[in-house]
Design an enzyme around this catalytic site. Structure first.
Site, short mmCIF file in Angstrom:
data_model
loop_
_atom_site.label_atom_id
_atom_site.label_comp_id
_atom_site.label_asym_id
_atom_site.label_seq_id
_atom_site.Cartn_x
_atom_site.Cartn_y
_atom_site.Cartn_z
N GLU A 25 0.73 -1.28 -0.08
CA GLU A 25 0.05 -0.03 0.01
C GLU A 25 1.19 1.24 0.03
OE1 GLU A 25 -3.13 -0.17 2.95
OE2 GLU A 25 -2.92 -2.41 3.03
N CYS A 29 -1.26 9.35 3.44
CA CYS A 29 -1.46 8.75 2.18
C CYS A 29 -2.42 9.25 1.40
CB CYS A 29 -1.29 7.41 2.08
SG CYS A 29 -2.44 6.67 3.15
#
Ligand code: NAD
Length: 489
Positions: A261, A295
């Site tokens: 990720e 993020c």
């Protein structure tokens, strides 16, 4: 007072508008205001004592929450040779993970204090992080798969969610019965040490979960390039994920799974029908909460030309209301960035924009702590962003009413696909844009940060990650195989 909100599928939260609740949180974390934690590798066999080094507090040069002894090459070897899959009955694994969730909640005062002192997390961020960590434990505990584990999984996590992401990866790998070698981010080993201590206390065997603090290029690289490792779960930057994939390809079995990720260049489109107050609130939260160190954070805002002037004026007004300061304080909206290296990288980017005459607006910042001023930078479009700037910097572009599809194409052309936000009151447009945009998580008429385990799994596509989404129904499958690896037969 009643600290937790009523029972519901996800963990019970705290009501941060309730003064007695704030007092109770304060009382629970106060004993840990000056605690010193000594974190060291937690291995299946006793490790040799090593020198400790202080862990920095991003808000204070005179405070440190403790020190860490990093794993040596010998520790890595010990961990690799003693790792053994967790062969307890699924019901016992589930019980232990649920027990760990209870222990996280019971120890929230300590974790709360550590998240502020080691990672610069504000109370609002901390509550969200604690809840997500607990949710991951309970969610995976409730879904222990029938299939066999892959074997030994290396789990490598970033500093920006030092408890939630760290726990999520580990919980999934353990739920599936794997042996886990956990390498936390260099900046946040103390929280990781506390978390693993609680997981061991909850009944996870030391052979099934070992902690190896240390930096990426030594400990991380060693744990992703040894053929005894059967899979890797990684969250961090895209560049590091690519490095890990190369190391795995050269050294691990061809089928070893990599769950990565990674980063994003996240955009939001605000059209001329959007509710300005709602859009401004969403922009502020998406770009500046957690000092932009998510993020999912908004990096490039596209505002329709017709409303740009008014909206940007409102946005600057709202930015002036942000309370930047001590992450410990309940009033703080946004704390410092993680360390001086991050501060310098972001400052370089801002300085360049300034010298190009593209600086639109900037807030003053506190003297103490590694702060970066929340900043607006003018860009022609998202293509001007060469890379993810991991801090409170928002790039702003405008578009004309007939340019919507061109904007979508430009966003997709970055190759990233993590989060995307849309502010509009046109239903057909929601449909049109959502169908075309490449993003793992799409947020309509709200902020674009945050996800909810079980109901809104999180993860990106393209340069932003491999999937499957964390906290979703497919995640655990990647930690399993139908075949039991030879060395564990
Ligand atoms: P990073 O890539 O620098 O580090 C992440 C982890 O990888 C750390 O533990 C680090 O020590 C380790 N590492 C570094 N080099 C390594 C190597 N060669 N081999 C093995 N391990 C290595 O990222 P960061 O600065 O800690 O975190 C910020 C990044 O993480 C941002 O790009 C952000 O977008 C991303 N992120 C993504 C998600 C998501 O869910 N997609 C969530 C949080 C953060």
């Amino acid at each position: 007072p009643e600290l937790f909100l009523p029972e519901r599928p996800n963990s019970k939260g705290f009501d941060l508008t309730d003064v007695p609740t704030l007092d109770a949180i304060d009382a629970a974390r106060a004993p840990f205001r000056t605690t010193q934690i000594q974190a060291a590798p937690l291995l299946a066999k006793e490790a040799k004592p090593k020198p400790f080094q202080f862990v920095t507090n991003p808000y204070s040069t005179i405070d440190s929450a403790g020190s860490v002894a990093e794993a040596s090459a010998a520790d890595v070897e010990t961990a690799l040779s003693n790792a053994a899959p967790w062969d307890a009955q699924p019901s016992l694994r589930s019980q232990a993970l649920n027990q760990a969730a209870d222990l996280y909640e019971a120890n929230f005062g300590k974790l709360f204090a550590l998240l502020a002192r080691e990672a610069g997390k504000t109370p609002m961020d901390t509550v969200a992080e604690l809840r997500e960590a607990v949710d991951f434990l309970r969610y995976y505990a409730a879904r222990i798969p029938e299939a066999a584990p892959v074997g030994t999984f290396t789990c490598i996590s970033p500093w920006n969610f030092p408890l939630a992401i760290f726990t999520g990866q580990i919980a999934a790998a353990l739920a599936a019965g794997n042996a886990v070698l956990a390498k936390p981010a260099d900046q946040t080993p103390l929280i990781a040490f506390e978390a693993v201590t609680l997981l061991h206390e909850a009944g996870v065997p030391r052979t099934a979960l070992q902690l190896l603090p240390g930096d990426g290029t030594t400990v991380g690289a060693a744990l992703t390039s040894d053929p005894r490792v059967n899979g890797v779960a990684f969250t961090g930057s895209t560049a590091t994920a690519q490095r890990i994939r190369r190391a795995m390809a050269a050294n691990l079995a061809p089928g070893a799974p990599l769950i990565a990720e990674t980063g994003g260049l996240n955009a939001m489109i605000v059209d001329s029908t959007a509710l300005p107050e709602q859009a401004v609130t969403a922009i502020i939260e998406s770009a500046f909460q957690s000092a932009g160190q998510r993020c999912s954070a908004l990096r490039c805002l596209y505002v329709q030309e017709d409303i740009a002037e008014g909206l940007l004026e409102m946005l600057q007004g709202a930015m002036k209301e942000l309370c930047l300061g001590d992450p410990w304080a309940f009033a703080t909206d946004s704390g410092p960035v993680i360390d001086t290296a991050a501060q310098a990288t972001i400052a370089d980017h801002i300085a360049k924009a300034k010298s190009d005459g593209r600086l639109l607006f900037q807030l003053p910042i506190p003297q103490e702590g590694t702060f970066v001023a929340p900043t607006l930078i003018k860009v022609a479009g998202i293509g001007d962003l060469e890379r993810e700037i991991f801090g409170p910097v928002l790039h702003v572009a405008t578009f004309k009413s007939d340019e919507l599809d061109a904007v979508i194409d430009a966003i997709n052309a970055t190759g990233y696909g993590l989060t995307f936000g849309l502010q509009t009151r046109i239903d057909d447009r929601v449909q049109h844009v959502s169908e075309r945009i490449h993003a793992g998580n799409i947020y309509i008429n709200r902020n674009q940060i945050g996800a909810i385990v079980g109901s809104q799994p999180f993860g990106g596509e393209g340069l932003s990650g491999t999937g499957p989404k964390a906290g979703g129904p497919n995640y655990l499958r990647r930690f399993c195989t139908e075949e039991i690896p030879t060395q564990y037969r």
